[in-house]
Design a protein around this motif. Structure first.
Motif, PDB file in Angstrom:
ATOM      1  N   LYS A  13      -3.546  -4.467  -1.403  1.00 26.03           N
ATOM      2  CA  LYS A  13      -1.813  -4.489  -1.408  1.00 26.03           C
ATOM      3  C   LYS A  13      -1.653  -3.453  -2.863  1.00 26.03           C
ATOM      4  O   LYS A  13      -2.454  -3.973  -3.628  1.00 26.03           O
ATOM      5  CB  LYS A  13      -2.633  -6.028  -2.346  1.00 26.03           C
ATOM      6  CG  LYS A  13      -0.335  -6.441  -3.037  1.00 26.03           C
ATOM      7  CD  LYS A  13       0.424  -6.245  -2.043  1.00 26.03           C
ATOM      8  CE  LYS A  13       1.489  -6.847  -3.178  1.00 26.03           C
ATOM      9  NZ  LYS A  13       2.738  -6.253  -2.239  1.00 26.03           N
ATOM     10  N   LYS A  76       3.700  -2.435   7.049  1.00 19.91           N
ATOM     11  CA  LYS A  76       4.792  -3.779   6.120  1.00 19.91           C
ATOM     12  C   LYS A  76       4.797  -5.062   6.860  1.00 19.91           C
ATOM     13  O   LYS A  76       4.896  -4.703   7.997  1.00 19.91           O
ATOM     14  CB  LYS A  76       6.561  -3.469   6.316  1.00 19.91           C
ATOM     15  CG  LYS A  76       7.509  -3.974   5.384  1.00 19.91           C
ATOM     16  CD  LYS A  76       8.633  -3.723   4.784  1.00 19.91           C
ATOM     17  CE  LYS A  76       8.674  -3.103   4.210  1.00 19.91           C
ATOM     18  NZ  LYS A  76       9.949  -2.931   3.129  1.00 19.91           N
ATOM     19  N   ASP A  78       5.505  -9.034   6.608  1.00 22.03           N
ATOM     20  CA  ASP A  78       6.440 -10.101   6.003  1.00 22.03           C
ATOM     21  C   ASP A  78       6.915  -9.833   4.511  1.00 22.03           C
ATOM     22  O   ASP A  78       7.359  -9.926   4.284  1.00 22.03           O
ATOM     23  CB  ASP A  78       5.493 -11.666   5.801  1.00 22.03           C
ATOM     24  CG  ASP A  78       4.845 -12.034   6.455  1.00 22.03           C
ATOM     25  OD1 ASP A  78       6.081 -12.188   8.053  1.00 22.03           O
ATOM     26  OD2 ASP A  78       3.647 -12.928   7.093  1.00 22.03           O
ATOM     27  N   GLY A  79       7.606  -8.605   4.331  1.00 21.22           N
ATOM     28  CA  GLY A  79       8.477  -7.488   3.650  1.00 21.22           C
ATOM     29  C   GLY A  79       7.475  -7.048   2.395  1.00 21.22           C
ATOM     30  O   GLY A  79       8.241  -6.703   1.904  1.00 21.22           O
ATOM     31  N   GLU A  80       6.449  -7.654   2.477  1.00 17.70           N
ATOM     32  CA  GLU A  80       5.715  -7.187   1.796  1.00 17.70           C
ATOM     33  C   GLU A  80       5.140  -5.447   2.204  1.00 17.70           C
ATOM     34  O   GLU A  80       4.150  -5.979   3.074  1.00 17.70           O
ATOM     35  CB  GLU A  80       4.123  -8.277   1.487  1.00 17.70           C
ATOM     36  CG  GLU A  80       4.366  -8.976   0.717  1.00 17.70           C
ATOM     37  CD  GLU A  80       4.369  -9.530  -0.236  1.00 17.70           C
ATOM     38  OE1 GLU A  80       3.925  -8.801  -1.050  1.00 17.70           O
ATOM     39  OE2 GLU A  80       4.264 -10.210  -0.816  1.00 17.70           O
ATOM     40  N   ASP A  81       4.681  -4.329   1.430  1.00 18.67           N
ATOM     41  CA  ASP A  81       3.649  -3.454   1.060  1.00 18.67           C
ATOM     42  C   ASP A  81       2.202  -3.485   1.535  1.00 18.67           C
ATOM     43  O   ASP A  81       1.912  -4.225   0.014  1.00 18.67           O
ATOM     44  CB  ASP A  81       4.757  -2.498   0.826  1.00 18.67           C
ATOM     45  CG  ASP A  81       6.155  -2.182   0.590  1.00 18.67           C
ATOM     46  OD1 ASP A  81       6.588  -2.147   2.121  1.00 18.67           O
ATOM     47  OD2 ASP A  81       6.312  -1.862   0.227  1.00 18.67           O
TER      48      ASP A  81
END
Length: 96
Positions: A13, A76, A78-81
């Motif tokens: 992350k 990506k 669940d909308g997270e990079d």
């Protein structure tokens, strides 16, 4: 959705991009550099050597790391990079 990296791959992350300089000036989104540090989220089991034995990866989930600027693939979930890197693209573990 959950990702489990395979082989010697590591899911990281990335840290948020710097939006201000140390003197307090705001950086435009086009001039912001990609972060080169982040937190390890998941780690693969490691790659196999010539004898078929598994070589463990040097990092574990929760480690803060520095990685190569141009390494890995952006994903990506669940909308997270996130960034999916090879273990060789990670240069150092950040220890406090």
């Amino acid at each position: 959705m959950t990702l489990k990296p395979l082989g010697d791959r590591v899911l990281v992350k990335p840290a948020p991009k710097e939006e201000k300089t140390s003197s307090g000036l705001y950086i435009s989104s086009g001039a912001q550099e990609k972060p080169q540090k982040g937190e390890v989220v998941a780690v693969g089991a490691g790659k196999l050597d010539d004898k078929g034995e598994r070589i463990a990866v040097d990092v574990k989930a929760g480690d803060q790391v520095f990685y190569g600027k141009f390494g890995g693939n952006e994903v990506k979930v669940d909308g997270e990079d996130y960034l999916l890197l090879r273990a060789d693209d990670i240069y150092a573990i950040i220890e406090d």
